[in-house]
Design a protein around this motif. Sequence first.
Motif, short mmCIF file in Angstrom:
data_model
loop_
_atom_site.label_atom_id
_atom_site.label_comp_id
_atom_site.label_asym_id
_atom_site.label_seq_id
_atom_site.Cartn_x
_atom_site.Cartn_y
_atom_site.Cartn_z
N UNK A 122 0.83 -1.21 0.00
CA UNK A 122 0.00 0.00 0.00
C UNK A 122 0.86 1.26 0.00
N UNK A 123 2.00 1.22 0.72
CA UNK A 123 2.91 2.37 0.73
C UNK A 123 3.56 2.54 -0.64
N UNK A 124 3.92 1.44 -1.29
CA UNK A 124 4.50 1.53 -2.64
C UNK A 124 3.55 2.24 -3.59
N UNK A 125 2.27 1.90 -3.52
CA UNK A 125 1.29 2.52 -4.42
C UNK A 125 1.25 4.04 -4.25
N UNK A 131 1.08 7.49 -14.24
CA UNK A 131 0.85 6.62 -15.39
C UNK A 131 0.96 5.14 -15.01
N UNK A 132 1.81 4.83 -14.03
CA UNK A 132 1.91 3.45 -13.58
C UNK A 132 0.68 3.04 -12.78
N UNK A 133 0.18 3.94 -11.96
CA UNK A 133 -1.05 3.66 -11.22
C UNK A 133 -2.22 3.46 -12.17
N UNK A 134 -2.24 4.24 -13.25
CA UNK A 134 -3.31 4.12 -14.24
C UNK A 134 -3.31 2.73 -14.86
N UNK A 135 -2.12 2.20 -15.16
CA UNK A 135 -2.01 0.86 -15.71
C UNK A 135 -2.47 -0.19 -14.70
N UNK A 136 -2.10 -0.02 -13.43
CA UNK A 136 -2.53 -0.96 -12.40
C UNK A 136 -4.05 -0.93 -12.22
N UNK A 137 -4.64 0.28 -12.28
CA UNK A 137 -6.10 0.39 -12.20
C UNK A 137 -6.76 -0.40 -13.32
N UNK A 138 -6.25 -0.21 -14.54
CA UNK A 138 -6.83 -0.88 -15.70
C UNK A 138 -6.65 -2.40 -15.58
N UNK A 139 -5.49 -2.82 -15.14
CA UNK A 139 -5.23 -4.26 -14.99
C UNK A 139 -6.17 -4.87 -13.96
N UNK A 413 6.98 0.05 -11.73
CA UNK A 413 6.65 -0.65 -12.98
C UNK A 413 7.42 -0.06 -14.16
N UNK A 414 8.57 0.51 -13.90
CA UNK A 414 9.34 1.17 -14.95
C UNK A 414 9.77 0.21 -16.06
N UNK A 415 9.79 -1.08 -15.75
CA UNK A 415 10.17 -2.07 -16.75
C UNK A 415 9.31 -1.95 -18.02
N UNK A 416 8.08 -1.46 -17.88
CA UNK A 416 7.18 -1.33 -19.02
C UNK A 416 7.77 -0.38 -20.07
#
Length: 794
Positions: A122-125, A131-139, A413-416
């Motif tokens: 939760x702290x990481x989030x 933009x990374x949070x947006x991808x996690x939301x969609x996933x 999620x920078x690997x993306x």
Amino acid sequence: MYITLRYIRRLLIIGVLITCLLIITAGFLLRGSLPHYDGEMVVAELSAPVSIDRDTLGSVTLTGQSRVDLAMAMGYVHAQERFFEMDLMRRQAAGELAELFGTGLITHDRRARQFRMRSRAAVVLQQLPAEQLHLLDAYRIGVNQGMQALTVSPFPYLLTQTQPAAWRNEDSILVIFAMFFTLNESNIYRELKLSSMRAALPDSVYQFLTMQAGSWDAPLIDEPFALPKLPSITDINLQALDEHLFKDDHLNTEYAPGSNSFAVSGALADGAALIANDMHLTLRVPNIWFRSRLIYPSTTSSDHHDITGISLPGLPSIIIGSNRHIAWSFTNSHGDFADWVRVTLDEKDHTRYLSAAGWKPLNTIQETIHVRAALDEILTISETEWGPIMAQDHDKTPLALVWTALQPEAINLKLIELEHAQTAEQATKIAQLAGMPVQNFIVGDRNGDISWTFAGRIPSRSGNYDPQLPADWSISDTGWNGWLDAEHYPLINNPASQRLWSANSRAVSGNQLALLGNGGYDLGARATQIRDSLLARDQFTVADMQAIQLDDRALLLTRWYQLLKTTLEAADDDNLPWVAVMKAALNDWDGHAAADSVSYRAVRTYRYEVMKTVLNGFAAQVRQQDATFKLPRLSQGELIVWQLLERQPQHLLPVPYRNWEELLYLCAQVVAVQLQQNGGITERNWGEYNAARIRHPFSQKLPAWLAQWLDMPNDPLPGDHNMPRVQSPDFGASQRSIVAPGQEENGYLDMPGGQSGHPLSPYYGSGHANWVSGKPTPFLPGKPERQMKLIPAD
């Protein structure tokens, strides 16, 4: 009598009908949880339709109008094919398996819950870019809608009589944490044993056993090194120890999560760089990875992004693969990314500890472990500013753990962003800042350039302390001082040899080795064999690179074969049945770990027995202070043992052996007895021992006839550790791939265990036979066999 027979007949008929009804019901429930492979499904939050194509192996091609839409589609597909496996990964990291499986997993949960990974996720989030949070939301939306679209929950939940819990954003972070555990955890606890050794052994003995470099190494960045001298008799004399200290001990196994990766520049490979990767992990059904291809428009040009590789269900990203411009790969670095801190508690108040700023209160947290069909358990955790108190040092001092996985800024999620990289140079800069377990990163581009660096965040240490041993961080300026700047990462661009290689052994030397640390490197035998094979050719095709991946030559065991042969000849006692049979067992030696080789199994077992016996002598010295001590993984164990065998110092000979020749002779006798327990030695070939045990997580709890339906066949497998084709019954290459960016049509990708997690799916076990035989499967997905579409609500 007639009435009784008629009654029995009716009971039998009723029993048969009930059995048939149960079978039909079970079949209906299983089919109800099958993924959707055709038609249209509505996903309200999509901005535009996404096409989902599957080829004959079930490889998935997702085509859409945005990366966010594809993240949602990935979640949908991952959930339908692999939700149970995703659930296991998040629960493994969070310490929540007992909630699903009951008291049998409570020990695991107690250990894992001390890390409090769900709270840390939760702290990481909170610190991830938008933009990374947006991808996690969609996933997350895709995962939950994919599950809701199934008529019936996946079959493991029917067997456990539980319901799958909805996916949350922090669950994807937990999947990243699960990979930290897989790749780092054994190295973390290794340091506790090193501390026991350091306290019990003279410095000369400790330095000898923990030497960090050896003749088998093949580092990319090399410097001269000097081997430690043999400890003198004044420092240690094993012959003087009590015999009871030399109890039979299990030698620490020689495999650890790792991989092979190597590359050649375009000058050696028809223009574009060639990148090979086989990542070694515990094997299971279905495989950990998922064959995936993503196609979506570029936001900066008229081109399309086209990325092919493998994804990890639970995350919206491609882990390794090629994007038509670059291809990239990973191997576990085995650097030192965790430290144990000696905690000084206030003698009058154990709720306080000493920090560099003075006395501070411990942070006490209570975690509730839910247990299926049992009472909840409350676990109390004490945390310091450095991390949770999780162990004791050799002198009972409490130890707090500092680990990169516990630092929120080390996860992202920078690997993306590799999906958009155009050159190897761009890719290394992305990788160095990626939030993942630190890995060797090898990348090549379509221009022919190749590069190597480390991917992941590396801690910057300050103070005069040994990071391989617990230390006192209450001393000012001692500990971690943020993160190593990317410009200080070791980096190789286009080496003069035009070749790069990595195989979990020491990659650097000198100051750079001190910077990275030693977390328990693998012996360099694999890396050396790969390097020498690369240097033996001037031009390479995909087939040439695959031949290196499948190389099962036992070069490390050549001298062990000669040693065993010499030992048997010196015995000069063919009247002893075991000597004659052992000599006969060596007749088929050809230097390969072939499945039908009897001699390979005999020589390999002999090496293990001798190494265990010799190294156990040093463990006996430590057992004078710690009766339960077992040696940790020793990176240069092979070199240590051979120095002793060649020089034969009497004071380093374990009790009760009178001389080194006797030790070698009796070890051969032990091997003969072991191999004759279930028949003659000549029947004990390598494939009998090295038969595949690639199993579904549930199969061990089911009857054998059902388990066989879920598991992969028990194929005899060639290969072993310390050679490129790493293989044991349940450990080995979780994928093998070779690709040149821009020439993906010529590449290949094999995986064990199949694509789908549903036993009725046509893709359950798909491609596994090719992985066993070494037959290359095309890297790009084939012609679509099944097609479906996700569409927005409007």
